[in-house]
Design a protein around this motif. Structure first.
Motif, PDB file in Angstrom:
ATOM      1  N   LEU A 201       0.896 -63.291 -12.609  1.00 55.92           N
ATOM      2  CA  LEU A 201       1.096 -63.142 -11.174  1.00 55.92           C
ATOM      3  C   LEU A 201       2.348 -62.311 -10.922  1.00 55.92           C
ATOM      4  O   LEU A 201       3.407 -62.584 -11.482  1.00 55.92           O
ATOM      5  N   ASP A 202       2.223 -61.300 -10.080  1.00 52.19           N
ATOM      6  CA  ASP A 202       3.355 -60.443  -9.715  1.00 52.19           C
ATOM      7  C   ASP A 202       3.825 -60.846  -8.312  1.00 52.19           C
ATOM      8  O   ASP A 202       3.151 -60.582  -7.321  1.00 52.19           O
ATOM      9  N   LEU A 203       4.980 -61.497  -8.267  1.00 50.65           N
ATOM     10  CA  LEU A 203       5.558 -61.926  -6.985  1.00 50.65           C
ATOM     11  C   LEU A 203       6.724 -61.048  -6.564  1.00 50.65           C
ATOM     12  O   LEU A 203       7.395 -61.343  -5.562  1.00 50.65           O
ATOM     13  N   SER A 204       6.977 -59.983  -7.321  1.00 51.35           N
ATOM     14  CA  SER A 204       8.169 -59.167  -7.086  1.00 51.35           C
ATOM     15  C   SER A 204       8.172 -58.489  -5.717  1.00 51.35           C
ATOM     16  O   SER A 204       9.228 -58.188  -5.171  1.00 51.35           O
TER      17      SER A 204
ATOM     18  N   THR B  72     -13.047 -65.473 -14.108  1.00 50.81           N
ATOM     19  CA  THR B  72     -12.241 -66.216 -13.132  1.00 50.81           C
ATOM     20  C   THR B  72     -11.055 -65.404 -12.637  1.00 50.81           C
ATOM     21  O   THR B  72     -10.869 -65.209 -11.424  1.00 50.81           O
ATOM     22  N   TYR B  73     -10.241 -64.923 -13.572  1.00 56.52           N
ATOM     23  CA  TYR B  73      -9.013 -64.236 -13.157  1.00 56.52           C
ATOM     24  C   TYR B  73      -9.284 -62.830 -12.624  1.00 56.52           C
ATOM     25  O   TYR B  73      -8.480 -62.308 -11.846  1.00 56.52           O
ATOM     26  N   SER B  74     -10.404 -62.235 -13.016  1.00 56.54           N
ATOM     27  CA  SER B  74     -10.764 -60.936 -12.438  1.00 56.54           C
ATOM     28  C   SER B  74     -11.122 -61.092 -10.961  1.00 56.54           C
ATOM     29  O   SER B  74     -10.775 -60.243 -10.132  1.00 56.54           O
ATOM     30  N   TYR B  75     -11.796 -62.186 -10.634  1.00 59.67           N
ATOM     31  CA  TYR B  75     -12.159 -62.414  -9.231  1.00 59.67           C
ATOM     32  C   TYR B  75     -10.926 -62.752  -8.395  1.00 59.67           C
ATOM     33  O   TYR B  75     -10.788 -62.284  -7.259  1.00 59.67           O
ATOM     34  N   ILE B  76     -10.030 -63.575  -8.955  1.00 63.69           N
ATOM     35  CA  ILE B  76      -8.791 -63.881  -8.240  1.00 63.69           C
ATOM     36  C   ILE B  76      -7.968 -62.600  -8.047  1.00 63.69           C
ATOM     37  O   ILE B  76      -7.372 -62.380  -6.986  1.00 63.69           O
ATOM     38  N   LYS B  77      -7.944 -61.762  -9.073  1.00 61.03           N
ATOM     39  CA  LYS B  77      -7.256 -60.475  -8.974  1.00 61.03           C
ATOM     40  C   LYS B  77      -7.850 -59.634  -7.845  1.00 61.03           C
ATOM     41  O   LYS B  77      -7.121 -58.984  -7.080  1.00 61.03           O
TER      42      LYS B  77
ATOM     43  N   SER C  92      -2.591 -59.439 -12.821  1.00 60.66           N
ATOM     44  CA  SER C  92      -3.121 -58.616 -13.900  1.00 60.66           C
ATOM     45  C   SER C  92      -3.612 -59.533 -15.015  1.00 60.66           C
ATOM     46  O   SER C  92      -3.150 -60.659 -15.160  1.00 60.66           O
ATOM     47  N   ILE C  93      -4.567 -59.030 -15.782  1.00 59.24           N
ATOM     48  CA  ILE C  93      -5.148 -59.802 -16.881  1.00 59.24           C
ATOM     49  C   ILE C  93      -4.296 -59.623 -18.136  1.00 59.24           C
ATOM     50  O   ILE C  93      -3.823 -58.529 -18.429  1.00 59.24           O
TER      51      ILE C  93
END
Length: 263
Positions: free
Chosen positions: A43-46, A198-203, A218-219
């Protein structure tokens, strides 16, 4: 001799798949290299827009909240990174790592004046699709977690069958080896498939809401590489087991023909 070489290479592929899957499974459980660089997703929160995610806060920056710039999500735990890409710490492994972006953000806010202005996780606003389908995502995460453990166990059992088959030439061992190698391959494939899906859909969801929230995902490439390597190794192992003979081939030499004496 053919069986020996078939079993030898099957054992190599099985052992390789086992090692790769174990390394992937241990990702982000400790803050030391290279384990802390292995994660399912990041997760990029920057660039997170604080005013949108925390509507109750005014004139508060990301640094004042003490939030990390990046969160690396593993199977058992997660690690946090600063803006310089230095990993600061990793959480303790605590079973299946559920994906809950709201909790991840809330739990990593430093205990300061800003936190006192936030009553609960209800004060954090994130994309509706993430919140409404949280149970669905976490069921897939559970599937990913359980199937990788099943794949590791079955691969280990298959390796034991390989060793026994080299010593004992009996048919049930050949059948058992093929059986466990097949389901080990299927389990590892399902694990990486559910992880990627899963993470591709969340992305995808975060990407289409980036202008509002400034959060992206990002994966994990290293994790993907390890798991796909394990899947390929498990597949080659199964293919080799399919060619293992139940019993060794015995070649009988032709008996010499006795010549009848001439009368």
């Amino acid at each position: 001799m053919r069986n020996f070489f078939t079993l030898f290479f099957a054992a190599i592929f099985s052992l390789g798949a086992l090692i790769l899957a174990i390394i992937a499974c241990a990702g982000s459980t400790k803050n030391y290299s290279p384990i802390n660089k292995i994660y399912c997703a990041e997760l990029d929160l920057s660039q997170m827009k604080v005013s949108k995610v925390f509507p109750s806060l005014t004139s508060v920056t990301l640094s004042s909240l003490g939030l990390p710039a990046y969160i690396n999500i593993g199977l058992w735990s997660y690690c946090i990174e600063d803006s310089s890409r230095n990993i600061q710490s990793c959480s303790s492994p605590n079973g299946i790592q559920k994906f809950n972006l709201t909790s991840l953000v809330y739990d990593n806010i430093e205990k300061n004046e800003a936190l006192e202005l936030i009553d609960s996780v209800a004060d954090i606003v994130l994309p509706e699709k993430l919140r409404s389908k949280m149970t669905y995502y976490n069921n897939l995460v559970k599937c990913m977690f359980i199937t990788i453990l099943i794949g590791i166990v079955l691969t280990f059992v298959n390796l034991a069958f390989n060793i026994l088959r080299c010593v004992l030439h009996i048919r049930p061992l050949a059948w058992g080896g093929a059986f466990f190698s097949f389901f080990a391959f299927v389990a590892l494939l399902v694990s990486i498939g559910s992880c990627l899906g899963t993470y591709s859909y969340i992305k995808y969801i975060l990407k289409h809401n980036y202008d509002d929230y400034g959060i992206s995902m990002s994966i994990g490439r290293i994790y993907q590489g390890l798991m796909w390597g394990a899947v390929v190794g498990a597949l080659l192992n199964f293919i080799l087991w399919c060619s293992v003979r139940s019993r060794p081939t015995v070649v009988h030499a032709n008996a010499p023909i006795e010549e009848k004496p001439l009368i």
